[in-house]
Write an enzyme that holds these catalytic residues in place. Structure first.
Site, PDB file in Angstrom:
ATOM      1  CD  GLU A  79      -6.098   7.757   5.994  1.00 24.09           C
ATOM      2  OE1 GLU A  79      -6.595   7.555   4.866  1.00 24.09           O
ATOM      3  OE2 GLU A  79      -4.925   8.130   6.157  1.00 24.09           O
ATOM      4  CG  ASP A 116      -0.634   5.299   3.491  1.00 19.50           C
ATOM      5  OD1 ASP A 116      -0.963   5.269   2.298  1.00 19.50           O
ATOM      6  OD2 ASP A 116      -1.376   5.752   4.388  1.00 19.50           O
ATOM      7  CG  ASN A 117       0.449   8.955   1.742  1.00 24.38           C
ATOM      8  OD1 ASN A 117      -0.300   8.180   2.342  1.00 24.38           O
ATOM      9  ND2 ASN A 117       0.079   9.637   0.691  1.00 24.38           N
ATOM     10  CG  HIS A 138      -7.368   4.567   0.815  1.00 23.69           C
ATOM     11  ND1 HIS A 138      -7.006   3.971  -0.365  1.00 23.69           N
ATOM     12  CD2 HIS A 138      -6.241   5.140   1.312  1.00 23.69           C
ATOM     13  CE1 HIS A 138      -5.715   4.194  -0.571  1.00 23.69           C
ATOM     14  NE2 HIS A 138      -5.222   4.894   0.424  1.00 23.69           N
ATOM     15  CE  LYS A 181      -2.645  11.274  -2.478  1.00 27.32           C
ATOM     16  NZ  LYS A 181      -3.230   9.992  -2.895  1.00 27.32           N
ATOM     17  CG  HIS A 240      -1.899   1.142   1.253  1.00 24.43           C
ATOM     18  ND1 HIS A 240      -3.265   0.978   1.339  1.00 24.43           N
ATOM     19  CD2 HIS A 240      -1.694   2.475   1.214  1.00 24.43           C
ATOM     20  CE1 HIS A 240      -3.860   2.156   1.351  1.00 24.43           C
ATOM     21  NE2 HIS A 240      -2.925   3.088   1.278  1.00 24.43           N
ATOM     22  CG  HIS A 260      -0.814   6.835  -1.749  1.00 26.51           C
ATOM     23  ND1 HIS A 260      -2.060   6.938  -2.330  1.00 26.51           N
ATOM     24  CD2 HIS A 260      -1.006   6.197  -0.559  1.00 26.51           C
ATOM     25  CE1 HIS A 260      -2.968   6.406  -1.516  1.00 26.51           C
ATOM     26  NE2 HIS A 260      -2.363   5.943  -0.433  1.00 26.51           N
TER      27      HIS A 260
END
Ligand SMILES: [Zn+2]
Length: 422
Positions: free
Chosen positions: A219, A316-317, A216, A71, A66, A68
Site C-alpha cells: 500500500e 476499507d476504512n 495487506h 477503527k 475488506h 476495519h
C-alpha cells in the site's frame, strides 16, 4: 419516478434488471421476473401478486470483504494530521493504545454494521488490529458481535499485524485467538530482509490451524516495493491450499510494466484473490502538502481480470485516519470503483466484483436469485448504469428475507460520548 410500494405476501416482481451471474451464471445484466414466497425466491406461481418494477436495477445483498470495523468512526477524536499514510498509522496507534476498550470498539462496530445493513450489505469481513494486548480485547469481543448480528450480517474477522510480528511468540497467541474465533490469518507485508522467514512463519501458523489468509500488500507508491511477488511465489512453493486474499497492491500501478505484468502471471498461477480498495487509496496515496496528486493508487484491475484473477472491491476504512469518509455503502464502492478504475467500457462483468467473487474469496454463501435462495435484494431507482451511478440511490429498497428493512441510518450523535479528544 418513485419505486413502487411492495405488497405483503406472495409477490412477483416483473421487469427487474439483475446481474445474470446470480441468476444462471450468465454475463452482464438481464431483465427478469422474481417471485418471492415465504422470504425466499420461488418458482412462479399463478396466484402471486404482480408488481411492475419498470426496469429497476436490483442486486442480491452485497458482500463487503475488506473493512476495519475496529477503527471506524474515531475521526472526531483522532483525525489524520496531514492525510498521509504515516499520519494514519501514528494516529491509529495512539488511539488504540489509549481508547480501544471492548465497550468502545463494540459501540463503533455496531454503528458501522447498522449503516451497512441499512445500505443492503449482508456479509462483511473485518480486519482486527491484533498486536497484543489489543488481540485479546478485540477477539474476545468479536464472537459476541457476530452472534448479535447473526441473521442480518454474516461476519468474519482477520487478524492484522505487521509482518515482523510473525516471527514473535506473541504471534502464536494471536493465531490461536484467531483460530479460536473461527477467523482468518492476516498481516501487512512490506520490504524486509526477513520477509521470506516472516512469510514462512505466517503460512506455517495458518497451515497448523487450517486458516485462510488475507494480506495487506504494498500500500505505497514506491515502485520498487513488490512483496506481492514473494507472497504469490511462497504460496506456490509451499503448495498452500487454502484461500489467500491480497489487498491494495498500489505499487503495481507505478512499477515497471514488465515486472508488474510478470508479477500478475505469478499471482494468477498461485490462485490469489485480489481486493481493491480504491476510495481509501485515493485518499492516502500520492499525497504531498500543496501538491496535486498525480497517481491514484488503484491496482491493475483490468490486467488482473484479463488473467482470470478474481478481483473484488470493498470499503476499507470508514471515518478514521486511513479514510476520513465512507459509510459502509457498497453502492458507493461500486460507483467510485467504476469511475476511478474505468470499469465502464470494459469487456469484463464487474458486477461479480461485489457479489460472486468476494463470496467465493471469503467462503460466504454465494449470492443467488434462484428459487430457495433468501429473498435479499437491493432495489434501486435506476434502470441503467448511468441512472444508477448518477445519484446516491438514497431511495433504494433493501429487502431481507422478502421484507423491506428500515433504512434509517444511525445518528452520528450516538457516538458523541466516545469522541472527547484525549
Ligand atoms: Zn485495510
Amino acid at each position: 419516478m418513485a419505486l413502487p410500494t411492495l405488497p405483503e405476501g406472495l409477490i412477483r416482481l416483473d421487469n427487474l434488471t439483475v446481474p445474470a451471474h446470480c441468476l444462471d451464471g450468465g454475463v452482464g445484466m438481464v431483465t427478469t421476473s422474481l417471485t418471492i414466497a415465504g422470504g425466499e425466491f420461488a418458482d412462479d406461481a399463478s396466484d402471486a401478486t404482480p408488481v411492475d418494477m419498470r426496469g429497476a436495477m436490483a442486486f442480491p445483498g452485497f458482500i463487503d470483504m475488506h473493512t476495519h470495523l475496529d477503527k471506524g468512526h474515531i475521526w472526531p477524536r483522532r483525525s489524520n494530521p496531514d492525510g498521509s499514510f504515516e499520519g494514519a498509522l501514528v494516529a491509529v496507534r495512539g488511539d488504540s493504545t489509549a481508547r480501544w476498550s471492548a465497550e468502545d470498539v463494540r459501540a463503533r462496530m455496531n454503528f458501522s454494521l447498522k449503516s451497512a445493513y441499512a445500505h443492503g450489505t449482508r456479509a462483511i469481513r473485518t480486519h482486527l488490529d491484533s498486536h497484543a494486548p489489543q488481540d485479546a480485547i478485540s477477539w474476545g469481543l468479536f464472537p459476541e458481535v457476530r452472534a448479535e448480528w447473526e441473521g442480518r450480517i454474516d461476519l468474519q474477522a482477520a487478524c492484522l499485524v505487521a509482518c515482523d510480528y510473525a516471527l514473535t511468540d506473541a504471534f502464536q497467541t494471536t493465531a490461536d485467538l484467531t483460530a479460536g474465533a473461527g477467523g482468518v490469518l492476516g498481516m501487512v507485508t512490506y520490504p524486509s530482509a526477513d520477509l521470506q522467514a516472516q512469510l514462512d512463519a505466517f503460512f506455517v501458523a495458518a497451515e497448523a490451524r487450517g486458516l485462510d489468509a488475507d494480506f495487506h500488500v504494498d500500500e505505497t507508491m514506491d515502485p520498487t516495493v513488490n512483496t506481492l511477488r514473494d507472497i504469490a511465489q511462497t504460496v506456490i512453493d509451499r503448495g498452500f491450499e487454502r484461500r489467500v486474499t491480497v489487498g491494495h497492491l498500489c505499487s503495481l500501478s507505478v512499477m515497471d510494466e514488465t515486472e508488474a505484468l510478470h508479477t500478475l502471471d505469478v499471482v494468477a498461477r498461485a490462485g490469489l484473490r485480489v481486493v481493491s480498495l480504491p476510495m481509501c487509496n485515493m485518499y492516502l496515496q500520492d499525497r504531498h502538502a500543496a501538491r496535486t496528486p498525480r497517481n491514484r493508487g488503484i491496482t491493475l484491475v483490468h490486467e488482473m481480470a484479463a488473467r482470470g484473477i478474481p478481483v473484488c472491491f470493498a470499503s476499507d476504512n470508514t471515518r478514521d485516519p486511513f479514510y476520513a469518509y465512507g459509510d459502509m455503502d457498497m453502492l458507493e464502492v461500486m460507483r467510485e470503483a467504476t469511475r476511478i478504475g474505468h470499469l465502464d467500457h470494459s469487456v469484463f462483468d464487474w458486477t461479480r466484483a461485489y457479489l460472486g467473487h468476494p463470496a467465493a474469496a471469503c467462503g460466504f454463501e454465494a449470492p443467488s436469485l434462484a428459487p430457495c435462495a433468501p429473498a435479499d435484494l437491493v432495489i434501486c431507482n435506476a434502470r441503467s448504469w448511468t441512472e444508477l451511478f448518477a445519484r446516491p440511490q438514497s431511495d433504494r429498497i433493501v429487502l431481507r428475507n422478502g421484507r423491506p428493512v428500515d433504512r434509517t441510518l444511525p445518528d452520528y450523535a450516538e457516538l458523541d460520548h466516545l469522541m472527547e479528544p484525549s
